[in-house]
Design a protein around this motif. Sequence first.
Motif, PDB file in Angstrom:
ATOM      1  N   PHE A  96       6.010   8.993   7.321  1.00  0.00           N
ATOM      2  CA  PHE A  96       6.075   8.443   8.677  1.00  0.00           C
ATOM      3  C   PHE A  96       6.303   6.933   8.679  1.00  0.00           C
ATOM      4  O   PHE A  96       7.168   6.428   9.409  1.00  0.00           O
ATOM      5  CB  PHE A  96       4.781   8.773   9.420  1.00  0.00           C
ATOM      6  N   VAL A  97       5.551   6.213   7.852  1.00  0.00           N
ATOM      7  CA  VAL A  97       5.565   4.752   7.899  1.00  0.00           C
ATOM      8  C   VAL A  97       6.701   4.168   7.073  1.00  0.00           C
ATOM      9  O   VAL A  97       7.440   3.298   7.527  1.00  0.00           O
ATOM     10  CB  VAL A  97       4.202   4.200   7.421  1.00  0.00           C
ATOM     11  N   GLN A  98       6.853   4.641   5.848  1.00  0.00           N
ATOM     12  CA  GLN A  98       7.843   4.064   4.948  1.00  0.00           C
ATOM     13  C   GLN A  98       9.234   4.642   5.178  1.00  0.00           C
ATOM     14  O   GLN A  98      10.230   3.914   5.213  1.00  0.00           O
ATOM     15  CB  GLN A  98       7.412   4.278   3.496  1.00  0.00           C
ATOM     16  N   ASN A  99       9.297   5.971   5.339  1.00  0.00           N
ATOM     17  CA  ASN A  99      10.600   6.635   5.475  1.00  0.00           C
ATOM     18  C   ASN A  99      11.053   6.800   6.922  1.00  0.00           C
ATOM     19  O   ASN A  99      12.167   7.285   7.160  1.00  0.00           O
ATOM     20  CB  ASN A  99      10.552   8.004   4.784  1.00  0.00           C
ATOM     21  N   ILE A 132       4.425  14.776  12.069  1.00  0.00           N
ATOM     22  CA  ILE A 132       4.243  14.684  10.626  1.00  0.00           C
ATOM     23  C   ILE A 132       2.790  15.019  10.295  1.00  0.00           C
ATOM     24  O   ILE A 132       1.859  14.394  10.807  1.00  0.00           O
ATOM     25  CB  ILE A 132       4.603  13.282  10.093  1.00  0.00           C
ATOM     26  N   THR A 133       2.611  16.017   9.444  1.00  0.00           N
ATOM     27  CA  THR A 133       1.288  16.436   8.973  1.00  0.00           C
ATOM     28  C   THR A 133       1.477  17.065   7.600  1.00  0.00           C
ATOM     29  O   THR A 133       2.534  17.632   7.312  1.00  0.00           O
ATOM     30  CB  THR A 133       0.647  17.447   9.949  1.00  0.00           C
ATOM     31  N   LEU A 183       0.793  -1.211   0.000  1.00  0.00           N
ATOM     32  CA  LEU A 183       0.000   0.000   0.000  1.00  0.00           C
ATOM     33  C   LEU A 183       0.824   1.258   0.000  1.00  0.00           C
ATOM     34  O   LEU A 183       0.584   2.179  -0.763  1.00  0.00           O
ATOM     35  CB  LEU A 183      -0.917  -0.032   1.239  1.00  0.00           C
ATOM     36  N   PHE A 184       1.844   1.363   0.854  1.00  0.00           N
ATOM     37  CA  PHE A 184       2.533   2.618   1.053  1.00  0.00           C
ATOM     38  C   PHE A 184       3.724   2.803   0.123  1.00  0.00           C
ATOM     39  O   PHE A 184       4.490   3.726   0.278  1.00  0.00           O
ATOM     40  CB  PHE A 184       2.957   2.740   2.519  1.00  0.00           C
ATOM     41  N   GLY A 236       0.939  11.065   1.289  1.00  0.00           N
ATOM     42  CA  GLY A 236       2.363  11.381   1.299  1.00  0.00           C
ATOM     43  C   GLY A 236       2.912  11.464   2.712  1.00  0.00           C
ATOM     44  O   GLY A 236       4.020  10.988   2.989  1.00  0.00           O
ATOM     45  N   SER A 237       2.161  12.051   3.630  1.00  0.00           N
ATOM     46  CA  SER A 237       2.602  12.127   5.023  1.00  0.00           C
ATOM     47  C   SER A 237       2.636  10.748   5.668  1.00  0.00           C
ATOM     48  O   SER A 237       3.525  10.447   6.462  1.00  0.00           O
ATOM     49  CB  SER A 237       1.680  13.054   5.825  1.00  0.00           C
ATOM     50  N   THR A 238       1.670   9.912   5.321  1.00  0.00           N
ATOM     51  CA  THR A 238       1.691   8.540   5.831  1.00  0.00           C
ATOM     52  C   THR A 238       2.943   7.817   5.361  1.00  0.00           C
ATOM     53  O   THR A 238       3.613   7.113   6.129  1.00  0.00           O
ATOM     54  CB  THR A 238       0.434   7.777   5.388  1.00  0.00           C
ATOM     55  N   ASN A 239       3.291   7.975   4.097  1.00  0.00           N
ATOM     56  CA  ASN A 239       4.517   7.370   3.576  1.00  0.00           C
ATOM     57  C   ASN A 239       5.750   7.910   4.287  1.00  0.00           C
ATOM     58  O   ASN A 239       6.696   7.165   4.583  1.00  0.00           O
ATOM     59  CB  ASN A 239       4.634   7.616   2.075  1.00  0.00           C
TER      60      ASN A 239
END
Length: 339
Positions: free
Chosen positions: A207-210, A150-151, A2-3, A202-205
């Motif tokens: 925080f979660v991916q990066n 992150i926002t 997903l991300f 993009g913010s989720t990525n």
Amino acid sequence: MLFNRRTLVLTAALAAAAPFSASMPAFAQDTLNNVSYDPTRELYREYSEHFNKVWQAKTGRTVVVSNSHGGSGAQVRAVVEGLPADVVTFPLEGDILGIEAAGLIQPGWQSEFPAESSPYTSTIVFLVRAGNPKGIKDWNDLIKDGVEVITPNPKTSGGARYNYLAAWAYELERSGGDAQKAQDFVAELYRHVPVLDTGARGSTNTFVQNKVGDVLLAWENEALLSLKEFGAGEYEIIVPSLSVLAEVKVAVVDKNVDAKGTREIATAFLNELYTPEAQKIFARNFYRPLHPDQVDPAELANFKDVKLITVGEVFGGWAKAQPEHFGEGGIFDQIYSKD
């Protein structure tokens, strides 16, 4: 995964969006363009499959639905500048008011569909790393030393505007209604934000991916998707003491559908959002259904109780809040340009 998806370049969103179509050559095809906001990819992919079956049963025709996604502020600009939306499904009334102001949607669109054209809702929660190492429990913890938040950018993201207004409302209540303290609190909060992505996904990525930041201010559905994707061993959801009711709005883009002859299918697409099957689809995708009685109670367990304020009662509605806080030279520009 997903991300791993990158946010599409918004000016080419519709061309790049992957359409849904049923491979059934025995049926003629109709087309529909739905311009939506950043984290609804999974929702409208499933809903488009459902609507295709409904439309086929009603008309004997299949439908190709092109779903375009991005930060809602940027998506509004794209529609105004020519992205040929038949319908828009946006996270806040202010987005659609911008399209109305451009002459593409007729006034009174709020009354065209039930519940003031709001078929589902959401809210804002915190996503933190497992064990909550920074001890984040409420909005005031976001401005502690060493906390990175992150926002997305509220100039381009509807979800980010909800994040901003929820933080403002929290401090307004805590301070007994002191607007200056609320502004100072939000200004301090943005000093803890290392990067402003253009949209919620993009913010989720980020925080979660990066792995950037200590806490993500997230749509409730994005936070729940993260838990589903990665498990509670990686992340935890923190529900603050106060948040904001995100009243998702939908509308037919009158000027476009009249030019293209697609009003019937556009209206049907939005009316179907209020049916029991669509309400179940919302809940499965972690959005709060308008009619919870039509949904499996087990799926409703995902939605925790939280005190929810509305933009209308605290900020005077989006017609007032949008220019005051997010317009050119508005409060956000003033507090962010100081850094």
